[in-house]
Design a protein around this motif. Structure first.
Motif, PDB file in Angstrom:
ATOM      1  N   LEU A  68       0.829  -1.218   0.000  1.00  0.00           N
ATOM      2  CA  LEU A  68       0.000   0.000   0.000  1.00  0.00           C
ATOM      3  C   LEU A  68       0.859   1.262   0.000  1.00  0.00           C
ATOM      4  O   LEU A  68       0.615   2.196  -0.760  1.00  0.00           O
ATOM      5  CB  LEU A  68      -0.913   0.009   1.234  1.00  0.00           C
ATOM      6  N   LEU A  69       1.878   1.255   0.853  1.00  0.00           N
ATOM      7  CA  LEU A  69       2.668   2.476   1.018  1.00  0.00           C
ATOM      8  C   LEU A  69       3.530   2.760  -0.211  1.00  0.00           C
ATOM      9  O   LEU A  69       3.630   3.906  -0.651  1.00  0.00           O
ATOM     10  CB  LEU A  69       3.546   2.352   2.267  1.00  0.00           C
ATOM     11  N   SER A  70       4.129   1.710  -0.752  1.00  0.00           N
ATOM     12  CA  SER A  70       4.957   1.959  -1.942  1.00  0.00           C
ATOM     13  C   SER A  70       4.093   2.441  -3.099  1.00  0.00           C
ATOM     14  O   SER A  70       4.506   3.305  -3.880  1.00  0.00           O
ATOM     15  CB  SER A  70       5.726   0.697  -2.330  1.00  0.00           C
ATOM     16  N   GLY A  71       2.873   1.908  -3.194  1.00  0.00           N
ATOM     17  CA  GLY A  71       1.962   2.385  -4.241  1.00  0.00           C
ATOM     18  C   GLY A  71       1.546   3.822  -4.006  1.00  0.00           C
ATOM     19  O   GLY A  71       1.541   4.644  -4.922  1.00  0.00           O
ATOM     20  N   ALA A  72       1.239   4.122  -2.746  1.00  0.00           N
ATOM     21  CA  ALA A  72       0.785   5.484  -2.431  1.00  0.00           C
ATOM     22  C   ALA A  72       1.891   6.504  -2.627  1.00  0.00           C
ATOM     23  O   ALA A  72       1.644   7.620  -3.074  1.00  0.00           O
ATOM     24  CB  ALA A  72       0.298   5.529  -0.978  1.00  0.00           C
ATOM     25  N   MET A  73       3.115   6.114  -2.313  1.00  0.00           N
ATOM     26  CA  MET A  73       4.231   7.060  -2.451  1.00  0.00           C
ATOM     27  C   MET A  73       4.485   7.418  -3.909  1.00  0.00           C
ATOM     28  O   MET A  73       4.894   8.518  -4.230  1.00  0.00           O
ATOM     29  CB  MET A  73       5.493   6.437  -1.869  1.00  0.00           C
ATOM     30  N   MET A  74       4.246   6.439  -4.766  1.00  0.00           N
ATOM     31  CA  MET A  74       4.590   6.702  -6.161  1.00  0.00           C
ATOM     32  C   MET A  74       3.521   7.520  -6.885  1.00  0.00           C
ATOM     33  O   MET A  74       3.821   8.226  -7.843  1.00  0.00           O
ATOM     34  CB  MET A  74       4.812   5.381  -6.879  1.00  0.00           C
ATOM     35  N   ASN A  75       2.313   7.430  -6.406  1.00  0.00           N
ATOM     36  CA  ASN A  75       1.261   8.200  -7.053  1.00  0.00           C
ATOM     37  C   ASN A  75       1.508   9.692  -6.856  1.00  0.00           C
ATOM     38  O   ASN A  75       2.065  10.109  -5.849  1.00  0.00           O
ATOM     39  CB  ASN A  75      -0.099   7.828  -6.473  1.00  0.00           C
ATOM     40  N   SER A  76       1.048  10.453  -7.810  1.00  0.00           N
ATOM     41  CA  SER A  76       1.131  11.914  -7.763  1.00  0.00           C
ATOM     42  C   SER A  76       2.564  12.422  -7.723  1.00  0.00           C
ATOM     43  O   SER A  76       2.835  13.468  -7.147  1.00  0.00           O
ATOM     44  CB  SER A  76       0.359  12.468  -6.558  1.00  0.00           C
ATOM     45  N   LEU A  77       3.466  11.686  -8.307  1.00  0.00           N
ATOM     46  CA  LEU A  77       4.826  12.212  -8.473  1.00  0.00           C
ATOM     47  C   LEU A  77       4.927  12.817  -9.855  1.00  0.00           C
ATOM     48  O   LEU A  77       4.474  12.215 -10.836  1.00  0.00           O
ATOM     49  CB  LEU A  77       5.851  11.085  -8.362  1.00  0.00           C
ATOM     50  N   LEU A  78       5.506  13.989  -9.910  1.00  0.00           N
ATOM     51  CA  LEU A  78       5.727  14.633 -11.208  1.00  0.00           C
ATOM     52  C   LEU A  78       7.201  14.452 -11.543  1.00  0.00           C
ATOM     53  O   LEU A  78       8.073  14.880 -10.786  1.00  0.00           O
ATOM     54  CB  LEU A  78       5.376  16.118 -11.115  1.00  0.00           C
ATOM     55  N   ILE A  79       7.446  13.795 -12.655  1.00  0.00           N
ATOM     56  CA  ILE A  79       8.826  13.477 -13.011  1.00  0.00           C
ATOM     57  C   ILE A  79       9.189  14.174 -14.305  1.00  0.00           C
ATOM     58  O   ILE A  79       8.417  14.130 -15.274  1.00  0.00           O
ATOM     59  CB  ILE A  79       9.005  11.965 -13.177  1.00  0.00           C
ATOM     60  N   LYS A  80      10.316  14.788 -14.286  1.00  0.00           N
ATOM     61  CA  LYS A  80      10.751  15.508 -15.474  1.00  0.00           C
ATOM     62  C   LYS A  80      12.227  15.237 -15.689  1.00  0.00           C
ATOM     63  O   LYS A  80      13.007  15.265 -14.741  1.00  0.00           O
ATOM     64  CB  LYS A  80      10.536  16.997 -15.247  1.00  0.00           C
ATOM     65  N   ARG A  81      12.558  14.943 -16.921  1.00  0.00           N
ATOM     66  CA  ARG A  81      13.975  14.762 -17.227  1.00  0.00           C
ATOM     67  C   ARG A  81      14.522  16.103 -17.694  1.00  0.00           C
ATOM     68  O   ARG A  81      14.061  16.654 -18.687  1.00  0.00           O
ATOM     69  CB  ARG A  81      14.154  13.697 -18.299  1.00  0.00           C
ATOM     70  N   ILE A  82      15.464  16.616 -16.976  1.00  0.00           N
ATOM     71  CA  ILE A  82      16.089  17.877 -17.346  1.00  0.00           C
ATOM     72  C   ILE A  82      17.025  17.606 -18.515  1.00  0.00           C
ATOM     73  O   ILE A  82      17.615  16.528 -18.613  1.00  0.00           O
ATOM     74  CB  ILE A  82      16.864  18.465 -16.141  1.00  0.00           C
ATOM     75  N   THR A  83      17.114  18.600 -19.409  1.00  0.00           N
ATOM     76  CA  THR A  83      17.879  18.405 -20.643  1.00  0.00           C
ATOM     77  C   THR A  83      19.199  17.690 -20.391  1.00  0.00           C
ATOM     78  O   THR A  83      20.063  18.202 -19.680  1.00  0.00           O
ATOM     79  CB  THR A  83      18.214  19.769 -21.260  1.00  0.00           C
ATOM     80  N   PRO A  84      19.370  16.497 -20.933  1.00  0.00           N
ATOM     81  CA  PRO A  84      20.629  15.789 -20.685  1.00  0.00           C
ATOM     82  C   PRO A  84      21.791  16.522 -21.354  1.00  0.00           C
ATOM     83  O   PRO A  84      21.683  16.969 -22.491  1.00  0.00           O
ATOM     84  CB  PRO A  84      20.405  14.424 -21.333  1.00  0.00           C
ATOM     85  N   GLN A  85      22.864  16.664 -20.654  1.00  0.00           N
ATOM     86  CA  GLN A  85      24.037  17.349 -21.184  1.00  0.00           C
ATOM     87  C   GLN A  85      24.912  16.360 -21.940  1.00  0.00           C
ATOM     88  O   GLN A  85      25.062  15.220 -21.507  1.00  0.00           O
ATOM     89  CB  GLN A  85      24.837  17.955 -20.029  1.00  0.00           C
ATOM     90  N   PRO A  86      25.489  16.791 -23.045  1.00  0.00           N
ATOM     91  CA  PRO A  86      26.376  15.870 -23.762  1.00  0.00           C
ATOM     92  C   PRO A  86      27.625  15.582 -22.930  1.00  0.00           C
ATOM     93  O   PRO A  86      28.061  16.417 -22.149  1.00  0.00           O
ATOM     94  CB  PRO A  86      26.728  16.639 -25.037  1.00  0.00           C
ATOM     95  N   ALA A  87      28.148  14.411 -23.135  1.00  0.00           N
ATOM     96  CA  ALA A  87      29.366  14.025 -22.406  1.00  0.00           C
ATOM     97  C   ALA A  87      30.225  13.203 -23.337  1.00  0.00           C
ATOM     98  O   ALA A  87      29.717  12.563 -24.259  1.00  0.00           O
ATOM     99  CB  ALA A  87      29.004  13.212 -21.175  1.00  0.00           C
ATOM    100  N   HIS A  88      31.511  13.253 -23.083  1.00  0.00           N
ATOM    101  CA  HIS A  88      32.427  12.495 -23.926  1.00  0.00           C
ATOM    102  C   HIS A  88      32.444  11.033 -23.516  1.00  0.00           C
ATOM    103  O   HIS A  88      32.103  10.693 -22.379  1.00  0.00           O
ATOM    104  CB  HIS A  88      33.834  13.080 -23.799  1.00  0.00           C
ATOM    105  N   VAL A  89      32.862  10.221 -24.463  1.00  0.00           N
ATOM    106  CA  VAL A  89      33.030   8.795 -24.165  1.00  0.00           C
ATOM    107  C   VAL A  89      34.036   8.651 -23.020  1.00  0.00           C
ATOM    108  O   VAL A  89      35.032   9.373 -22.959  1.00  0.00           O
ATOM    109  CB  VAL A  89      33.525   8.062 -25.431  1.00  0.00           C
TER     110      VAL A  89
END
Lengths: 409, 786
Positions: A68-89
């Motif tokens: 119950l708690l793990s389900g409740a915690m995940m609900n109503s989360l707003l997730i956004k991926r911030i622009t990934p920065q390029p990186a070298h190999v």
């Protein structure tokens, strides 16, 4: 010139809601927990000990509360991926996520966030980016960093990510897969180079130091202009000031920076082969060093369609150079039966300083004084000693990349 | 690191409390001391929290030795399986305290600790253990929650390190706890605890009882042996235990009404012993007594009547909770009429001596209710007939088993056996008879020796009882008696002993006169607990007395032990500590009755009460619904034609309620703001005014908090604003002028002008715009359907 894209992310955000498809997984910890519960349940039945019935009830309660708690915690989360920065190999690659806990009371604990790679997508990192957030207070946002190391250059799509938590008891893992699409560019690998390379380049260079076309330096007289607040007194041309009746300042020219033109010859090479990758990463390394030494760099890529980038300096210019190198793909490589490029094709823009060949066989183009390098030569210039110039990947982060809100979709 | 430190301490605490709980359950001071010593040693020796104290090979050797010791204990020492398992788990845990501790080791320790406490729960049911168990569970909850966070963080860290190319420095993931993290973590832990407790209560109540017992064999060790009471009387030398450990709790009712403290004492009969073995110096039951018992299968019923019709007279109802091992004996006061016992397969009842015992599942505790007659003389005849019938029924079968028996007439055999039952002299020492004759002559009584029963038997018993009480001293501290016969030594030499000696001597004296006499063992308690309205029967209340037969009245109890000495021995004490002891005992009694001894009947009762409560609620709801319906019907005409006054009044009340709501809301908001702004020490007017004016600062904090920045209590507003601007001057630049304004209003007595208010609004707007992420979740959702 090849059409090149600036890989700004699509930058979507998504809210996890109860209607979303949710998954409950049971892992090793959960299996052990269930096994212990069964054991204690049997012990309770066998001995009819009420304390064991209570412990068994407690364990069952833990199982239910965990779900119950793990389900409740995940609900109503707003997730956004911030622009990934390029990186070298082989350099750290950090993807940032902004997670907002929209609930008013319930905090969030113990979230893992990781990128998911489609099975058809080739590997682009040694391990996919993964991050962990211990705590998100109610009604607040937290930025989570997911770290990885890129293994192959190129622009890859990040189609979705997985958010999961097994808090509080680690029995059940609740996860959600979110279709947040972004792109990230893995730039070519940078090598530390010997100082000998730039010494050789200077020796072969026909361009001497000369005055530039712009004012602002301290070298030669450039012209006169009206006095502006802040001008030094010694720059005031008193004679002309007396003639004109107002203060006139003298301006001087800046010295022109050294120039470096690289021709990357891809003729006869194939994408992703070791020699080709070595040539591309060597080119990028030279640019990285040149950026440190304030060179104005230009690039010509001899490919299916030749690409020329005129000389310039600055972050954005080098950013452009690295992205061009990173995005070389199969379509850019010439057919094996294509005619070899002529010297005129290679030197159409400016006289080259270096020609870097991606081919396996030794080729020399142009006059003997021109520095022709292929994979045999790379090793001699790639250095590991203290005298080498260690390339710190130039800070390619533009202001727009730093601030997610400015690259909003 | 902080997470790791907190977790290490919690885990250590959990292991230690689990081990101590096991030591308490096992009642082993040695285990307790070893646990404490090794725990302290491991903490002192460990340089860091997770570092190894001993090398791995040494730990492995220790584990192997522990395993060998376990095998030895099970194979040779014949220790109960549950104790062997628990000891092994305890040993491994103690060894692991000195080992290095990865997450896998931590998980193993948590599991082992939980299993150890599970084993301890099977062994013990005391309230002290129960309190330790509750404490343990709370700490285990926090440990598991912390472990979950730590292992998650470590897993991610490990995944990242796995993907690092060679010769590259690792990327550390450092967790910096936020100010509210500890508080919120505690809240979540409490929520988890409450949730688990609620579910565990439901499971505890609802799970069926009495089914599945022993499906995996007998794991439970025998409960602690009772030291005071035993099923036979062995006249040993040395000390007798005076343990105050409760053996039973007894609630008494007379004719269905609580007896309260009205009973002078509660006398509980256990075993009647009619044969004395002079060589073993032990009182036993004769074969005749053992043979004539009735068996009642209890698997399909809970109540057994020993007599078909209840006799006249008062009925004493005893609700007995036996807490120690009585080897299956059940206790009753006087003559039992009926018994109700659950979760037991069968009981045996002997009408000859009214001995009651559980069969097959004789070990462990028992809860039962027994109804006894207060007038046993009315029952002796009936019991006697029952015994006669049983004797006759079983005699032919017994005779077939006895080789060489020539007796064929059952009645003659019965007469012969009964004539000898509990009448033969105990010892052949003539001094005993001489003493007995001397006593009865002093009492001016006489009795023909050949008589089976005589009217003077009970008066003679009384005279001998008086003689022993006056002439012999009661003591629990007996020296070694060597080879002397204990009864004769007691009567003619030492003249001191405890209740068993008194009872044995009285039986010997009476039996020397051929008076039918037997020794009875059981408990006598006068310790009444007013808090819980029950009698506490302790181990030191174990007692022995005699029963003497008379054809007129049947068996009658005589107690030759000096009453004053017994009273002194059984004295519960008085004053504050006695009251405290009673309170503690009551709490323990409740724990045992409602938790430990929760059974199918209680479960059935709870379900029945829930059902009746639901029915009652439903009936009440229906009644209210009916009344409301009637009320609405009665006022229906007035609704259809509302009067102007009524409408006006209704509107006024509604407006007043709305106004009241807003006033209350404003008051509470102002109160909360004053608290947050730390204005509570100011005068009321000033506080109210400042709370209103400084609301903008709280708004500013709320905006900033959304980005995860919270002002700590120790930070001044100026320091907080400075910190924010060092982090991101572009975003947080409005905080400087807002903070300056806060200082001016709060401490500079500057009134907030309209220009200031306008500036505040503008700065707050600027701040919220700078901090608000520029994305639209709704748009995102619409473009990325899940």
């Amino acid at each position: 010139m090849l059409p090149r894209r600036r890989h700004s992310a699509y930058n979507l955000a998504i809210v996890i809601n109860p209607k979303q498809k949710r998954r409950y997984l049971i892992k090793l910890g959960g299996v052990v927990y269930v096994a212990i519960s069964i054991f204690i349940g049997l012990a309770a039945l066998n001995s009819q000990t009420n304390l064991l019935f209570w412990i068994f009830g407690l364990l069952m309660g833990g199982l239910i509360v965990s779900g119950l708690l793990s389900g409740a915690m995940m609900n109503s989360l707003l997730i956004k991926r911030i622009t990934p920065q390029p990186a070298h190999v082989d350099q750290p690659l950090t993807i940032q996520y902004q997670i907002t806990n929209k609930r008013g009371i319930l905090p969030c604990f113990g979230f893992t966030i990781r990128e998911i790679k489609p099975s058809k997508q080739p590997d682009w990192a040694y391990n996919l980016p993964i991050g962990y957030v211990v705590y998100i207070p109610p009604k607040t946002s937290t930025v989570v960093n997911a770290h990885a190391f890129g293994s192959t250059r190129g622009t890859v799509e990040l189609p979705k990510l997985e958010v999961s938590t097994s808090f509080p008891f680690g029995i059940l893992t609740r996860s959600a897969i979110l279709p947040l699409v972004s792109k990230i560019t893995i730039l070519p690998k940078l090598h530390p180079l010997s100082r000998q390379l730039f010494h050789d380049i200077k020796q072969r260079s026909t361009n001497g130091a000369r005055s530039g076309k712009h004012a602002g330096g301290l070298e030669e007289f450039y012209g006169l202009r009206e006095y502006q607040h802040g001008d030094e007194l010694k720059r005031i041309d008193w004679k002309n000031s007396a003639k004109s009746g107002k203060l006139i300042s003298r301006e001087y020219t800046k010295p022109a920076p050294p120039k470096l033109h690289i021709v990357l010859n891809l003729h006869g090479a194939k994408n992703k082969l070791p020699h080709t990758e070595q040539a591309i990463s060597f080119t990028a390394s030279v640019f990285a060093h040149a950026a440190q030494l304030d060179y104005e760099c230009s690039l010509t890529i001899v490919a299916r369609r030749n690409t020329s980038i005129p000389p310039d300096s600055g972050k954005s210019h080098f950013n452009k150079l690295f992205h061009v190198l990173a995005d070389l793909n199969d379509e850019d490589f010439p057919e094996s039966d294509a005619p070899a490029p002529s010297l005129h094709d290679l030197t159409s823009l400016t006289p080259p300083s270096i020609i870097i060949h991606a081919t396996q066989s030794k080729i020399h183009i142009g006059p003997p004084s021109l520095l022709n390098l292929d994979h045999h030569d790379f090793a001699s210039y790639i250095s590991h000693d203290q005298q080498s110039i260690t390339p710190s990947a130039p800070d390619l982060t533009t202001d727009s990349a730093k601030l997610p809100q400015e690259t909003a979709a | 690191m902080i997470l790791n430190l907190a977790f290490s301490k919690l885990l250590f605490l959990q292991i230690m409390i689990g081990a101590i709980a096991y030591a308490v359950a096992k009642q082993s001071a040695a285990v307790f001391l070893v646990v404490i010593a090794l725990g302290v040693l491991s903490r002192l020796m460990a340089k860091k929290h997770d570092s190894a104290v001993l090398p791995r090979w040494l730990v492995n050797v220790a584990v192997a030795l522990a395993a060998l010791w376990t095998i030895r204990e099970k194979s040779y020492a014949d220790t109960p399986l549950i104790i062997v398992l628990a000891d092994f788990m305890l040993n491994i845990q103690l060894i692991k305290l000195f080992d290095r501790k990865t997450n896998r080791d931590h998980a193993m320790q948590i599991v082992l600790s939980l299993m150890l406490v599970t084993c301890a729960s099977i062994i013990s049911a005391s309230i002290f253990f129960g309190l330790l168990l509750i404490t343990y569970m709370i700490i285990a909850l926090f440990t598991v929650l912390k472990f979950q966070l730590k292992s998650g963080l470590d897993y991610v860290q490990r995944q990242i390190q796995l993907g690092i190319p060679q010769n590259h420095t690792p990327i550390p993931i450092i967790h910096q706890p936020q100010p509210s993290e500890g508080k919120q973590f505690n809240r979540i832990a409490i929520a988890c605890a409450l949730g688990c407790t609620a579910f565990s209560t439901i499971f505890f109540i609802a799970m069926p009882r009495g089914q599945g017992r022993g499906i995996l064999g007998n794991w439970s060790p025998q409960t602690i042996q009772l030291t005071g009471y035993d099923s036979n009387v062995e006249l040993r030398s040395g000390n007798v235990s005076t343990s105050s450990i409760p053996a039973m709790h007894v609630k008494a009712k007379i004719n269905g009404q609580p007896a309260g403290s009205g009973l002078s004492e509660v006398r509980l009969r256990g075993m009647a012993l009619d044969t004395y073995n002079a060589k073993a110096r032990r009182w036993d039951r004769s074969p005749d007594a053992n043979r004539s018992r009735r068996y009642f299968d209890m698997r399909d019923r809970q109540t057994v009547r020993f007599l078909n019709q209840p006799p006249p007279g008062d009925v004493l109802e005893l609700n007995v909770s036996v807490r120690v091992n009585t080897k299956g004996a059940l206790f009753a006061s006087n003559a039992p009429l009926m018994i109700r016992i659950e979760n037991h397969k069968g009981i045996r009842f002997n009408p000859l001596d009214q001995h009651l015992a559980r069969v097959r599942d004789a070990n462990g505790t028992a809860n039962y209710t027994i109804w006894c007659s207060n007038e046993p003389r009315n029952l002796n005849e009936r019991y006697f007939k029952q015994w006669q019938n049983l004797f006759r029924e079983r005699l032919p079968a017994d005779q077939r088993r006895q080789k060489g028996s020539k007796t064929t007439n059952p009645q003659a055999t019965y007469d012969k056996r009964w004539s000898k039952y509990a009448r033969n002299p105990v010892l052949k020492d003539p001094r005993i008879e001489e003493l007995a004759l001397q006593i009865i002559s002093e009492a001016k009584l006489s009795r023909p020796p050949e008589a089976q029963s005589h009217p003077n038997d009970h008066p003679i018993a009384k005279a001998i009882e008086n003689h022993l009480q006056k002439r012999c001293a009661y003591t629990l501290d007996l020296p070694q008696r060597g080879r002397d016969e204990p009864i004769t030594s007691f009567l003619f030499d030492k003249q001191e002993g405890h209740c068993q000696y008194f009872a044995s001597a009285m039986a010997a004296l009476l039996r020397s006169l051929h008076i039918r006499t037997r020794v009875v063992t059981g408990f006598v308690s006068n310790e009444y607990n007013e808090v819980g309205d029950y009698y506490i029967v302790r181990q030191k209340h174990a007692h022995a007395w005699v029963e003497v037969w008379s054809d007129r009245t049947g068996w009658k109890a005589f107690d030759p032990s000096p009453p004053a000495a017994i009273e002194q021995l059984h004295d519960p004490g008085s004053g504050f500590f006695a009251a405290l002891t009673k309170l503690y005992d009551y709490v323990e009694f409740q724990w045992l009755s409602n938790i430990v001894a929760y059974d199918a009947t209680q479960r059935q009762n709870i379900f029945a009460s829930i059902k009746s409560a639901l029915d009652a609620i439903s009936a009440v709801a229906q009644e209210y619904a009916r009344q409301i319906q009637q009320f609405l019907k009665s006022i229906a005409p007035s609704w259809s034609t509302p009067s102007i006054t009524g409408t006006f009044l209704g509107v006024i009340i509604l407006v007043a309620l709305i106004g009241l709501f807003f006033v209350a809301r404003r008051y509470f908001k102002s109160h909360a703001s004053a608290k947050q702004l730390q204005l509570r020490n100011l005068p009321a007017n000033q506080r109210k005014q400042l709370a209103q004016q400084l609301q903008f600062y709280l708004d500013m904090l709320a905006v900033i908090q959304k980005l995860g920045h919270t002002k700590s209590h120790h930070q001044t507003p100026g320091a907080f604003a400075e910190q924010l601007n060092q982090l991101n001057p572009h975003t947080f630049s409005p905080t400087i002028p807002l903070t300056n304004l806060y200082y001016a209003v709060r401490f500079g007595q500057k009134p907030l002008t309209s220009n200031d208010q306008q500036q505040v609004r503008s700065l707050l707007q600027q701040l919220s715009q700078a901090t608000q992420p520029h994305f639209n979740p709704k748009h995102s959702l619409s473009t990325s359907a899940v």
